[in-house]
Design a protein around this motif. Structure first.
Motif, PDB file in Angstrom:
ATOM      1  N   ASP A 171       1.025  -1.159   0.000  1.00  0.00           N
ATOM      2  CA  ASP A 171      -0.056   0.005   0.049  1.00  0.00           C
ATOM      3  C   ASP A 171       0.811   1.163  -0.019  1.00  0.00           C
ATOM      4  OD1 ASP A 171      -1.594   2.130   0.679  1.00  0.00           O
ATOM      5  OD2 ASP A 171      -2.992   1.072   2.085  1.00  0.00           O
ATOM      6  N   THR A 196       0.501   4.204   0.045  1.00  0.00           N
ATOM      7  CA  THR A 196       0.130   5.417   1.328  1.00  0.00           C
ATOM      8  C   THR A 196       0.915   5.189   2.460  1.00  0.00           C
ATOM      9  OG1 THR A 196      -1.965   4.382   1.967  1.00  0.00           O
ATOM     10  CG2 THR A 196      -2.111   5.867  -0.034  1.00  0.00           C
ATOM     11  N   THR A 197       1.279   3.840   2.897  1.00  0.00           N
ATOM     12  CA  THR A 197       1.953   3.691   4.278  1.00  0.00           C
ATOM     13  C   THR A 197       3.404   3.609   4.131  1.00  0.00           C
ATOM     14  OG1 THR A 197       2.133   1.322   3.571  1.00  0.00           O
ATOM     15  CG2 THR A 197      -0.100   2.016   4.559  1.00  0.00           C
ATOM     16  N   SER A 255      -3.937   5.647  -3.260  1.00  0.00           N
ATOM     17  CA  SER A 255      -3.149   6.680  -3.948  1.00  0.00           C
ATOM     18  C   SER A 255      -3.479   8.113  -3.043  1.00  0.00           C
ATOM     19  CB  SER A 255      -3.359   6.960  -5.745  1.00  0.00           C
ATOM     20  OG  SER A 255      -2.785   7.886  -6.059  1.00  0.00           O
ATOM     21  N   ASN A 256      -2.659   8.892  -3.377  1.00  0.00           N
ATOM     22  CA  ASN A 256      -2.837  10.407  -2.797  1.00  0.00           C
ATOM     23  C   ASN A 256      -2.177  11.428  -3.769  1.00  0.00           C
ATOM     24  OD1 ASN A 256      -0.364  10.463  -1.905  1.00  0.00           O
ATOM     25  ND2 ASN A 256      -0.831   9.544   0.081  1.00  0.00           N
ATOM     26  N   ILE A 299       1.641  10.857  -4.137  1.00  0.00           N
ATOM     27  CA  ILE A 299       1.853   9.745  -5.078  1.00  0.00           C
ATOM     28  C   ILE A 299       1.490   9.925  -6.461  1.00  0.00           C
ATOM     29  CG2 ILE A 299       0.944   7.367  -5.563  1.00  0.00           C
ATOM     30  CD1 ILE A 299       0.385   6.995  -2.646  1.00  0.00           C
ATOM     31  N   LYS A 342     -11.637   4.406   3.870  1.00  0.00           N
ATOM     32  CA  LYS A 342     -10.523   4.783   2.585  1.00  0.00           C
ATOM     33  C   LYS A 342     -11.418   4.887   1.330  1.00  0.00           C
ATOM     34  CE  LYS A 342      -6.385   2.311   4.394  1.00  0.00           C
ATOM     35  NZ  LYS A 342      -5.371   1.197   4.338  1.00  0.00           N
TER      36      LYS A 342
END
Length: 247
Positions: free
Chosen positions: A133, A135-136, A171-172, A175, A245
């Protein structure tokens, strides 16, 4: 830019394994037959820079399962369809034994098979190195997981890798900005039809498990699938809100 839309189909495994990331071979064959009969052009993400028609279809596979080579590709090849397969470069030749993977794990293609498919015209994209993941991760690990797979696959296949898919669709904005520095497009798991004006590094896809009913799939191809897709999107948004999420 002229108006266009792209149905980006999302597949994982083409097998009789249970669960939403597996599509039975006979169902997949029927889906591809319906797509061929529709007459819609099937392209790779490269074509999104200048689509050949107002509506196009992209056939995408995540993870590079061995059954892509053994089961999916012969069907696609019979229809002269060129798909894109997003590879987690550090996992090839192993299995999907990552968080959320299938039980029992399903085998992924080895590099020899990937190279042979590339010679036959299959397009490949990057899907991280180890399937985390994103995002981590801390910034250094994140950069490695984004830039590394493209470099790995390019070294193996001697061809540029221009497209990316984050594992789990996670994603964000940070990213996506990092991906945009390295790849032309990125797709996630957000449900929808991609359109001109969309963020090219946050393109939605159609989860093909929702279209195992071939009559429903034919209706979508004929342009009558709007209400069904809207209902599915609403249900997914509710589940995402419960999880906290967006993927």
């Amino acid at each position: 830019m002229p108006a266009w839309q792209a149905d980006i189909l999302m597949y994982h495994s083409i097998s009789d394994a249970p669960g939403p990331t597996s599509i039975a071979p006979e169902v997949f064959k029927a889906q591809m037959q319906a797509l061929a009969a529709s007459g819609l052009p099937v392209v790779t993400p490269d074509a999104l820079a200048n689509p050949p028609a107002p509506r196009v279809v992209i056939i995408s596979f995540d993870d590079g399962f061995e059954d892509f080579a053994d089961t999916a590709w012969p069907i696609l090849r019979d229809h002269n369809f060129t798909p894109i397969v997003y590879l987690p470069s550090g996992r090839m030749g192993r299995s999907d034994s990552w968080a959320g993977g299938h039980v029992p794990p399903r085998p992924l293609m080895g590099w020899d098979k990937v190279a042979a498919l590339a010679e036959e015209g299959v397009c490949f994209g990057a899907h991280s190195i180890s399937h985390p993941d994103l995002t981590t991760l801390d910034p250094e690990a994140l950069e490695d997981e984004i830039t590394g797979p493209g470099q790995d696959i390019t070294a193996r296949l001697d061809q540029p890798i221009r497209h990316f898919a984050p594992p789990y669709g996670a994603s964000n904005p940070d990213i996506r900005a990092r991906v945009a520095r390295n790849y032309d497009t990125s797709v996630g798991t957000r449900l929808g039809v991609a359109k001109a004006g969309d963020d090219m590094h946050d393109l939605p896809r159609l989860e093909m498990f929702y279209f195992t009913d071939i009559a429903r799939w034919k209706a979508h191809l004929a342009g009558r699938g709007g209400p069904y897709l809207a209902a599915r999107k609403l249900m997914r948004n509710v589940r995402a809100a419960i999880r906290g999420k967006p993927w």
